[in-house]
Design an enzyme around this catalytic site. Structure first.
Site, PDB file in Angstrom:
ATOM      1  N   PRO A  54      54.172  45.838  25.244  1.00 26.27           N
ATOM      2  CA  PRO A  54      53.439  47.578  25.438  1.00 26.27           C
ATOM      3  C   PRO A  54      54.009  48.542  25.133  1.00 26.27           C
ATOM      4  O   PRO A  54      53.720  49.210  25.037  1.00 26.27           O
ATOM      5  CB  PRO A  54      51.902  47.116  26.556  1.00 26.27           C
ATOM      6  CG  PRO A  54      52.164  45.936  27.262  1.00 26.27           C
ATOM      7  CD  PRO A  54      53.622  45.002  26.991  1.00 26.27           C
TER       8      PRO A  54
ATOM      9  N   GLU B 122      52.995  41.031  34.098  1.00 22.12           N
ATOM     10  CA  GLU B 122      53.458  42.511  34.227  1.00 22.12           C
ATOM     11  C   GLU B 122      54.938  43.042  33.517  1.00 22.12           C
ATOM     12  O   GLU B 122      54.299  44.085  32.624  1.00 22.12           O
ATOM     13  CB  GLU B 122      53.576  43.169  35.833  1.00 22.12           C
ATOM     14  CG  GLU B 122      52.802  43.271  36.373  1.00 22.12           C
ATOM     15  CD  GLU B 122      51.163  44.538  35.869  1.00 22.12           C
ATOM     16  OE1 GLU B 122      51.353  45.224  35.220  1.00 22.12           O
ATOM     17  OE2 GLU B 122      49.675  43.452  35.680  1.00 22.12           O
TER      18      GLU B 122
ATOM     19  N   ARG C 124      51.503  36.196   4.949  1.00 24.47           N
ATOM     20  CA  ARG C 124      50.216  36.279   4.388  1.00 24.47           C
ATOM     21  C   ARG C 124      51.803  37.692   3.113  1.00 24.47           C
ATOM     22  O   ARG C 124      51.132  37.972   1.744  1.00 24.47           O
ATOM     23  CB  ARG C 124      48.946  37.384   4.222  1.00 24.47           C
ATOM     24  CG  ARG C 124      49.301  38.841   4.769  1.00 24.47           C
ATOM     25  CD  ARG C 124      48.265  38.806   5.675  1.00 24.47           C
ATOM     26  NE  ARG C 124      46.944  38.955   4.597  1.00 24.47           N
ATOM     27  CZ  ARG C 124      47.070  40.019   3.039  1.00 24.47           C
ATOM     28  NH1 ARG C 124      47.844  40.842   3.593  1.00 24.47           N
ATOM     29  NH2 ARG C 124      46.262  40.014   2.462  1.00 24.47           N
TER      30      ARG C 124
ATOM     31  N   ASP D 107      45.145  45.830  -0.191  1.00 21.69           N
ATOM     32  CA  ASP D 107      44.779  45.676   0.648  1.00 21.69           C
ATOM     33  C   ASP D 107      45.236  47.248   1.569  1.00 21.69           C
ATOM     34  O   ASP D 107      45.624  47.791   0.686  1.00 21.69           O
ATOM     35  CB  ASP D 107      45.606  44.887   1.766  1.00 21.69           C
ATOM     36  CG  ASP D 107      45.776  43.595   1.754  1.00 21.69           C
ATOM     37  OD1 ASP D 107      44.276  43.318   1.320  1.00 21.69           O
ATOM     38  OD2 ASP D 107      46.494  42.923   2.250  1.00 21.69           O
TER      39      ASP D 107
HETATM   40  C1  9D3 Z   1      50.025  48.069  33.950  1.00 13.82           C
HETATM   41  C2  9D3 Z   1      51.183  47.901  33.281  1.00 13.82           C
HETATM   42  N1  9D3 Z   1      50.882  47.099  32.246  1.00 13.82           N
HETATM   43  C3  9D3 Z   1      50.901  47.653  31.085  1.00 13.82           C
HETATM   44  C4  9D3 Z   1      49.785  48.250  29.928  1.00 13.82           C
HETATM   45  C5  9D3 Z   1      51.079  45.890  32.422  1.00 13.82           C
HETATM   46  C6  9D3 Z   1      51.208  44.608  30.814  1.00 13.82           C
HETATM   47  C7  9D3 Z   1      49.598  44.832  30.985  1.00 13.82           C
HETATM   48  C8  9D3 Z   1      49.887  44.317  30.217  1.00 13.82           C
HETATM   49  C9  9D3 Z   1      51.750  43.947  31.062  1.00 13.82           C
HETATM   50  C10 9D3 Z   1      51.949  43.109  29.719  1.00 13.82           C
HETATM   51  C11 9D3 Z   1      50.746  42.868  29.507  1.00 13.82           C
HETATM   52  C12 9D3 Z   1      50.363  41.809  28.064  1.00 13.82           C
HETATM   53  N2  9D3 Z   1      50.715  42.700  27.094  1.00 13.82           N
HETATM   54  C13 9D3 Z   1      52.094  42.015  26.911  1.00 13.82           C
HETATM   55  O1  9D3 Z   1      52.347  41.476  26.889  1.00 13.82           O
HETATM   56  C14 9D3 Z   1      51.550  42.556  25.043  1.00 13.82           C
HETATM   57  C15 9D3 Z   1      50.242  43.746  24.408  1.00 13.82           C
HETATM   58  C16 9D3 Z   1      49.700  44.380  24.794  1.00 13.82           C
HETATM   59  O2  9D3 Z   1      48.987  44.471  26.260  1.00 13.82           O
HETATM   60  N3  9D3 Z   1      48.982  45.790  23.993  1.00 13.82           N
HETATM   61  C17 9D3 Z   1      49.626  45.601  22.793  1.00 13.82           C
HETATM   62  N4  9D3 Z   1      50.664  44.883  22.369  1.00 13.82           N
HETATM   63  C18 9D3 Z   1      50.922  44.252  23.050  1.00 13.82           C
HETATM   64  S1  9D3 Z   1      52.057  43.204  22.473  1.00 13.82           S
HETATM   65  C19 9D3 Z   1      52.315  42.164  23.855  1.00 13.82           C
END
Ligand code: 9D3
Length: 239
Positions: free
Chosen positions: A93, A120, A158, A173
């Site tokens: 994220p 996390e 794709r 697209d």
């Molecule tokens: C409280 C902090 N959280 C971050 C918003 C912790 C957290 C939550 C969920 C850390 C990792 C995740 C799992 N998500 C991913 O690994 C992830 C992800 C996503 O949640 N949203 C958009 N793109 C991606 S790429 C990997």
């Protein structure tokens, strides 16, 4: 293209239906030899008897942190399976938002190594050592990086030469550059038979046979929808 994935849920990447890689374009691309996806279980590289891949965060707080050692050893092992050094990508994220130019860039590379975490996060030191490209698929919270990795694989697949039935379907697209302006904008609306459905008619111009008028109408629709729904793509609404 070869794509390796490191994950604690390798079954999510199995190339058999009803999985994402077992249907539609990814299935055909894998069968045609344009793409191979090899998922490796990070858990197989743990050295503790419970095969734990995570531990409690230093400094306290909720959640668990994936430890460095199994991630690093899995990367070392998987990279040695093939002489081509991969582009390393961590799905997180905290990453840069994935967009179509990035997908195009990645689709041109011979080998990718995707790392998907399911906690996390991953201990920052192994990220620093591996120095991967860090990518997010959007500003919302997933349970793990696996669906983000599958999203990236699907978007790349794709674009692989020969992966689509129609050579130019990818060029029409949403998010492909507009043929007239070169801007990346949304797609126009589409219609097919019947001409009237539940009292709703197809726009007259599409039945006219006037291909110049049709193309002009479609270009107007693309621009109007983009202005309405995604002004950010036009550099409007930046505040
Ligand atoms: C409280 C902090 N959280 C971050 C918003 C912790 C957290 C939550 C969920 C850390 C990792 C995740 C799992 N998500 C991913 O690994 C992830 C992800 C996503 O949640 N949203 C958009 N793109 C991606 S790429 C990997």
């Amino acid at each position: 293209m070869r794509i390796d994935v490191l994950t604690t849920f390798p079954e999510m990447f199995e190339p058999a239906p009803p999985g994402v890689l077992g249907v539609s374009i990814p299935k055909r691309a894998i069968e045609a030899g344009l793409l191979s996806v090899c998922a490796t279980d990070i858990r197989a590289f743990t050295q503790n008897k419970h095969a734990k891949t995570d531990d409690r965060p230093f400094g306290g707080g909720p959640g668990m942190v994936m430890t460095c050692q199994p991630v690093f050893d899995a990367v070392t092992h998987v990279e040695a399976l093939d002489p081509t050094p991969p582009t390393r990508i961590l799905l997180t994220p905290q990453g840069r938002l994935l967009d179509q130019p990035t997908v195009e860039d990645l689709a041109a590379r011979p080998r990718l190594l995707l790392i998907a975490g399911h906690y996390e996060g991953i201990d920052e030191r192994v990220i620093e050592r591996l120095d991967p490209m860090e990518l997010s698929v959007g500003d919302y919270v997933l349970s793990g990086g696996e669906l983000a990795a599958l999203t990236l694989i699907d978007a790349i697949t794709r674009l692989l030469p020969g992966a689509l039935g129609h050579d130019d379907s990818a060029g029409q697209d949403s998010f492909s550059p507009d043929p007239q302006t070169g801007r990346r904008i949304l797609d126009c609306p589409h219609y097919t038979r019947p001409r009237v459905w539940e009292g709703m008619e197809v726009p007259e111009v599409l039945l006219s046979g006037d291909h110049g008028a049709i193309e002009q109408w479609r270009a107007e629709q693309r621009l109007a929808r983009t202005r309405e729904r995604r002004p950010d793509l036009l550099g409007l609404d930046e505040g």
